[in-house]
Design an enzyme around this catalytic site. Structure first.
Site, PDB file in Angstrom:
ATOM      1  N   GLY A 132       0.778  -1.236   0.000  1.00  0.00           N
ATOM      2  CA  GLY A 132       0.000   0.000   0.000  1.00  0.00           C
ATOM      3  C   GLY A 132       0.805   1.279   0.000  1.00  0.00           C
ATOM      4  N   GLU A 157       2.788   4.275   6.168  1.00  0.00           N
ATOM      5  CA  GLU A 157       1.605   3.468   5.870  1.00  0.00           C
ATOM      6  C   GLU A 157       0.670   4.217   4.948  1.00  0.00           C
ATOM      7  OE1 GLU A 157      -0.035   0.884   5.686  1.00  0.00           O
ATOM      8  OE2 GLU A 157      -0.137  -0.317   7.492  1.00  0.00           O
ATOM      9  N   ASP A 158      -0.132   3.467   4.207  1.00  0.00           N
ATOM     10  CA  ASP A 158      -1.163   4.100   3.390  1.00  0.00           C
ATOM     11  C   ASP A 158      -2.351   4.523   4.253  1.00  0.00           C
ATOM     12  OD1 ASP A 158      -1.819   1.433   3.910  1.00  0.00           O
ATOM     13  OD2 ASP A 158      -2.388   0.953   1.858  1.00  0.00           O
ATOM     14  N   ASP A 181      -6.610   1.814  10.040  1.00  0.00           N
ATOM     15  CA  ASP A 181      -8.032   1.553  10.257  1.00  0.00           C
ATOM     16  C   ASP A 181      -8.209   1.024  11.683  1.00  0.00           C
ATOM     17  OD1 ASP A 181     -10.718   1.008   9.905  1.00  0.00           O
ATOM     18  OD2 ASP A 181     -10.405  -0.764   8.676  1.00  0.00           O
ATOM     19  N   LYS A 229      -8.489   6.446   9.427  1.00  0.00           N
ATOM     20  CA  LYS A 229      -9.925   6.215   9.626  1.00  0.00           C
ATOM     21  C   LYS A 229     -10.145   6.004  11.121  1.00  0.00           C
ATOM     22  CE  LYS A 229     -10.971   2.724   6.685  1.00  0.00           C
ATOM     23  NZ  LYS A 229     -11.710   1.878   5.694  1.00  0.00           N
ATOM     24  N   PHE A 247     -14.953   2.121   2.664  1.00  0.00           N
ATOM     25  CA  PHE A 247     -13.825   1.427   2.047  1.00  0.00           C
ATOM     26  C   PHE A 247     -13.317   2.221   0.850  1.00  0.00           C
ATOM     27  CE2 PHE A 247     -11.197  -1.720   0.058  1.00  0.00           C
ATOM     28  CZ  PHE A 247     -10.569  -2.259   1.167  1.00  0.00           C
ATOM     29  N   ASP A 277      -5.814  -0.739  -2.021  1.00  0.00           N
ATOM     30  CA  ASP A 277      -6.394  -1.745  -2.901  1.00  0.00           C
ATOM     31  C   ASP A 277      -7.718  -2.279  -2.387  1.00  0.00           C
ATOM     32  OD1 ASP A 277      -5.050  -3.155  -0.651  1.00  0.00           O
ATOM     33  OD2 ASP A 277      -5.715  -4.953  -1.717  1.00  0.00           O
ATOM     34  N   ARG A 291      -4.839  -0.095  -7.038  1.00  0.00           N
ATOM     35  CA  ARG A 291      -3.783   0.670  -6.359  1.00  0.00           C
ATOM     36  C   ARG A 291      -3.291   1.834  -7.209  1.00  0.00           C
ATOM     37  NH1 ARG A 291      -2.156  -2.210  -1.765  1.00  0.00           N
ATOM     38  NH2 ARG A 291      -2.113  -4.463  -1.974  1.00  0.00           N
TER      39      ARG A 291
HETATM   40  P1  IMP Z   1      -5.455  -1.921  10.240  1.00  0.00           P
HETATM   41  O1  IMP Z   1      -4.557  -2.981  10.827  1.00  0.00           O
HETATM   42  O2  IMP Z   1      -6.905  -2.271  10.406  1.00  0.00           O
HETATM   43  O3  IMP Z   1      -5.155  -0.543  10.728  1.00  0.00           O
HETATM   44  O4  IMP Z   1      -5.306  -2.023   8.694  1.00  0.00           O
HETATM   45  C1  IMP Z   1      -4.319  -1.458   7.970  1.00  0.00           C
HETATM   46  C2  IMP Z   1      -4.329  -2.052   6.581  1.00  0.00           C
HETATM   47  O5  IMP Z   1      -5.657  -2.397   6.175  1.00  0.00           O
HETATM   48  C3  IMP Z   1      -3.842  -1.059   5.579  1.00  0.00           C
HETATM   49  O6  IMP Z   1      -2.479  -1.154   5.367  1.00  0.00           O
HETATM   50  C4  IMP Z   1      -4.640  -1.436   4.343  1.00  0.00           C
HETATM   51  O7  IMP Z   1      -3.933  -2.409   3.610  1.00  0.00           O
HETATM   52  C5  IMP Z   1      -5.909  -2.062   4.857  1.00  0.00           C
HETATM   53  N1  IMP Z   1      -7.083  -1.141   4.801  1.00  0.00           N
HETATM   54  C6  IMP Z   1      -7.776  -0.619   5.836  1.00  0.00           C
HETATM   55  N2  IMP Z   1      -8.788   0.152   5.410  1.00  0.00           N
HETATM   56  C7  IMP Z   1      -8.711   0.152   4.067  1.00  0.00           C
HETATM   57  C8  IMP Z   1      -9.485   0.816   3.029  1.00  0.00           C
HETATM   58  O8  IMP Z   1     -10.443   1.577   3.248  1.00  0.00           O
HETATM   59  N3  IMP Z   1      -9.079   0.564   1.759  1.00  0.00           N
HETATM   60  C9  IMP Z   1      -8.029  -0.247   1.456  1.00  0.00           C
HETATM   61  N4  IMP Z   1      -7.287  -0.859   2.377  1.00  0.00           N
HETATM   62  C10 IMP Z   1      -7.626  -0.675   3.678  1.00  0.00           C
HETATM   63 MG    MG Z   2      -4.161  -3.677   1.780  1.00  0.00          MG
END
Ligand code: IMP
Ligand code: MG
Length: 178
Positions: A44, A99-100, A103, A131, A152, A159, A165
């Site tokens: 990402g 990081e991208d 969440d 987010k 999302f 992605d 992407r």
């Molecule tokens: P976390 O561990 O839930 O914070 O997730 C982080 C990862 O989830 C990111 O690096 C993304 O790959 C993926 N992710 C979370 N939300 C989204 C979204 O809205 N679109 C795409 N990828 C997401």
């Molecule tokens: Mg991802």
């Protein structure tokens, strides 16, 4: 904002470029005189990492890790697996995780802890997108590009099942594509 065949643009390429410049300028100030190592979380981070690193006017190093948590779903599995680790020492470096999106926060909270054990001088987080409503664990990024609602999103590295992407803007994905 504008609508295209993939969804609704919520952050335009111009807004991204402008914000990445600002983040780069801030990081340049904060890391003056430090041993900056940018650690991008693949896949990402690719577009954000290449753009951001070139907006930081300092001597720095880059490296990458691959972790998996999502699979082909839009909800986090809560399980973080290190697929590719760093193959270098980070001892004494000022590590900035790139990081991208954050969440649930599970990926970064795990990684921060994991890398802290290797004695970096400091470890911080920069994310293009946050987010905050999705958080399952208490973790904050030190630098945030944009806050978005709990939808999302795809594009500029983000992605859905490894697709989209390469879109230049960040979009809320059309429900019929999921
Ligand atoms: P976390 O561990 O839930 O914070 O997730 C982080 C990862 O989830 C990111 O690096 C993304 O790959 C993926 N992710 C979370 N939300 C989204 C979204 O809205 N679109 C795409 N990828 C997401
Ligand atoms: Mg991802």
């Amino acid at each position: 904002m504008s609508e295209n065949k993939y969804g609704e643009v919520i952050i335009s390429r111009e807004q991204i470029q402008q914000r990445v410049r600002e983040l780069g300028a801030q990081i340049t100030k904060d890391y003056e005189g430090k041993k900056l190592l940018l650690v991008g979380i693949l896949n990402g981070c690719v577009y954000f990492m290449t753009d951001l690193s070139r907006e930081i006017d300092l001597m720095l190093q880059i490296d990458f890790m691959v972790v998996s948590s999502y699979g082909a779903s839009t909800k986090t599995s809560g399980v973080v697996k290190i697929v590719k680790d760093l193959n270098r020492s980070i001892e004494g470096y000022d590590v900035l995780l790139v990081e991208d999106i954050i969440d649930s926060g599970l990926t970064l909270s795990y990684l921060k802890e994991y890398l802290s054990a290797r004695n970096p001088n400091s470890i911080k987080i920069v994310t293009l997108i946050d987010k905050p409503e999705g958080r399952k664990i208490d973790i904050k990024a030190d630098y945030v590009g944009f806050n978005v609602p709990n939808e999302f999103i795809i594009g500029y590295g983000l992605d859905y099942a490894e697709n989209y992407r390469n879109l230049k803007d960040v979009l809320i994905i059309k429900p019929e594509l999921i």
